[in-house]
Design a protein around this motif. Structure first.
Motif: not given
Length: 702
Positions: A626-638
């Protein structure tokens, strides 16, 4: 314990086979065989497949008892269409009520022009189902079509995707009559009666011939003591079993070209660029971005179908192509080749060096009856002839590396082109250069067009070559394009390697128990296949009962994703980072690693001047999924990501929810929805069973 996979590719010139051994240390090439394709044999191309397999089994490292899979790719389906060698198709159209007239029109497929003077013939009968449908009506329709000469039956009804009962009734009647049948809903679950009917008609026209070939190959395997599954390469690069082939041979359209691209992706480490397989008669061109091949819907004679395949463009110029002469100049190269003309290459004929130049002359021939008599060959006084090919031209110029399959004698090739030069009024070197330039320019133009179509970034562009003629033509094409190139390992048999490597099969056995055992056994087999590298969405599980041993056996089959590079072990972080950098066309040092799990890594390059942030998801095999331009990535536990998503997925400027991709374990889920409540429900469903402390990520794109 070592297992052996046999891969066989039926090309226009040669049938190539490989035996690949698999053990704890990975894959190894045990043996290979190349035989001429048997187009004119009574058994057709199947004879060449059998001969190639027999040659492999004669090798001491390839015992029949160790063979666990046989896979082959074939040009038979596409050649049948191109040559008009198709069965007559009878179409039973169905519809009722207000839709009856529309269904009648949309199921009435006229004769399809697939080859000059040889149309795919169709006959049509319509059943009005307004008052229901009886078996007697189906029998009357099928019998009428068989009486008109139908060799295969198509059942195509309005709304059959949701209600297939009428189509299945027609198939049941066809089976009773001993005639193969196909229903529109079996080929596609999408709506569109006309396109389903057309696709089914093309499919049905191929069934009788394809079944004959598959059954001949299967019988030959059994006689040789091989009882492993026989599978066929699909046009999308995966494998299908014979049961599916019996119903849907259309899936094998572009099987041969797909096999070469699959081989490059699975064994060649291709990430970004154009892959060019150069055979003897034709060349196949495909585009790879982020380790993934480009796909498209198949078109047949300007008609769309609902079958997808790898987007591989076939070029009518290759290593064995002959020059065509007009008005004392080379006017074209191909489409006929030395193999079609039945002539040896000049560059592979050392005896040419010892023949005095005065004893040689240039002759213009028609390679096949009905062809133009303008193809140039060299002839000796005693009647012997040699072909002047693209490979010969490259050898005459000294542009073929000595360690590649296309290497030949520079002196012999140059002797042949000196004869051509006399007719053209130039030196032999100039004549060879003219021929190589013309061939390379044609292929380079196709590469340019396709790379522009798919917006392949020039900074990440590379030309990758495969096939026996790659060493002669690929360097010249790369020179025209001004891009780097390389040849994949084992280039001459890359398509056969694609066949052999493109499938995963896992078995799990347990003692017979209650009904719950079967479900748990299926889950275990599916997990094993995924661990072995099968794409999760492609895995199928079949439960078998062995009464003699008192066991249940779960057999899971799935396609290896066409991703590069394929390895028994996950790629390291540096390799994954390089893939992400090439895919996003940024410097590797500019990427930040946001998530690192056994299955996926997520990289992001911060926003730069006039360019949005770039996010790339790379899987365990090193393929950019996957390649996304301008996206926001949210990382953490479920739990944390679920909470963040509830705050970040409200309606946008126009009331629409954003696109959301969720990375959870071995799955990359697209939860995009135009409705906020639907999105929230999808997130809850996807994360509901995930342990709350599991690291996940969501990519939100407005």
């Amino acid at each position: 314990m070592r297992s052996i996979r046999l891969g066989v590719d039926v090309g226009g010139t040669f049938t190539k086979a490989v035996a690949v051994g698999s053990d704890a240390d990975g894959h190894s090439l045990l043996a290979q065989a190349i035989v001429p394709t048997t187009h004119t044999a009574d058994e057709g191309v199947a004879l060449g497949v059998v001969q190639a397999l027999q040659a492999l089994l004669a090798h001491p490292d390839v015992p029949a008892a160790d063979v666990t899979l046989v896979a082959h790719s074939t040009t038979q389906a596409v050649n049948a269409l191109l040559e008009g060698d198709t069965a007559t198709v009878g179409i039973v159209g169905m519809g009722g009520g207000r839709d009856a007239a529309d269904a009648l029109r949309r199921t009435q497929v006229e004769n399809i022009s697939v080859a000059p003077g040889k149309p795919l013939r169709t006959h049509h009968v319509f059943i009005d189902t307004s008052a229901g449908m009886t078996r007697a009506a189906a029998e009357q329709a099928v019998d009428r079509l068989i009486g008109l000469g139908a060799q295969a039956i198509v059942a195509s009804g309005a709304f059959s995707v949701d209600k297939p009962e009428h189509e299945l009734l027609v198939l049941d009647v066809a089976a009773d009559r001993g005639v193969p049948g196909i229903a529109g809903h079996q080929l596609s679950g999408v709506y569109g009666l006309e396109i389903r009917t057309f696709t089914a008609a093309i499919n049905a026209s191929l069934v009788p011939q394809m079944l004959q070939t598959a059954e001949l190959v299967e019988r030959s395997l059994r006689r040789a003591g091989i009882h492993a599954p026989l599978m066929v390469m699909r046009g999308d690069g995966g494998l299908t079993d014979l049961a599916t082939l019996h119903r849907r041979p259309i899936l094998t359209l572009f099987s041969g070209p797909a096999a070469s691209l699959a081989g490059a992706l699975l064994s060649g480490g291709v990430v970004n660029g154009a892959f060019l397989e150069v055979g003897g008669t034709s060349s196949n061109l495909g585009i790879v971005r982020g380790g993934q091949p480009e796909t498209r819907y198949v078109w047949v004679m300007n008609h769309p179908t609902c079958v997808r395949s790898l987007d591989v463009r076939v070029q009518g110029v290759a290593g064995g192509s002959l020059a065509r002469i007009g008005r004392r100049k080379i006017v074209d190269v191909g489409p006929r080749s030395a193999h079609i003309a039945g002539l040896p290459y000049a560059s592979l004929s050392e005896e040419l060096v010892d023949i005095p130049a005065a004893s040689l002359s240039l002759e213009l021939i028609a390679p096949r009856p009905g062809d133009p008599s303008d193809y140039a060959v060299v002839q000796a006084e005693d009647g012997r002839r040699w072909a002047l090919t693209v490979t010969c031209a490259a050898n005459a110029l000294g542009k073929v590396a000595s360690d590649v399959y296309a290497a030949g004698s520079t002196a012999a090739a140059l002797r042949g082109f000196e004869v051509l030069g006399q007719m053209l009024g130039c030196s032999g070197v100039d004549a060879a250069q003219q021929m190589l330039d013309l061939a390379a320019d044609r292929v380079a133009a196709a590469v340019k067009e396709m790379s522009r179509e798919y917006k392949l970034r020039r900074g990440a562009f590379q030309l990758i070559g495969g096939g026996g003629g790659a060493g002669a033509l690929v360097p010249a094409v790369a020179e025209r394009l001004g891009v780097p190139y390389r040849l994949v390992d084992r280039a001459p048999v890359i398509s056969s390697l694609g066949d052999a490597l493109a499938s995963v099969r896992e078995e799990v056995e347990r003692a017979v128990g209650d009904a719950s055992v079967a479900e748990s056994l299926a889950q275990a087999a599916e997990s094993a296949a995924i661990r072995a590298g099968a794409a999760p969405e492609s895995v199928q599980v079949v439960i078998e009962r062995d009464e003699q041993r008192g066991i249940l056996r779960a057999v899971a089959t799935g396609n290896l994703p066409l991703a590069a590079p394929i390895d028994q072990n996950p790629v390291d972080e540096a390799t994954a980072r390089l893939t992400a950098a090439q895919t996003a066309d940024v410097d590797a040092a500019a990427l930040e690693l946001l998530l690192d799990t056994p299955e996926f890594r997520i990289y992001q390059c911060a926003r730069r001047w006039l360019r949005r942030a770039q996010t790339v998801v790379v899987d365990r095999r090193g393929a950019a999924q996957l390649t996304v331009s301008g996206g926001e990535v949210l990382v953490g536990t479920a739990g944390e990501v679920a909470q963040k998503l509830s705050q970040a997925t409200g309606p946008g400027l126009f009331g629409n929810a954003p696109s959301v991709r969720l990375v959870v374990g071995s799955r990359l889920l697209d939860l995009s929805s135009g409705n906020g409540s639907d999105l929230a429900a999808a997130v809850v469903s996807a994360l509901g069973d995930v342990p709350p402390d599991t690291q996940v990520a969501a990519i939100v794109e407005r």
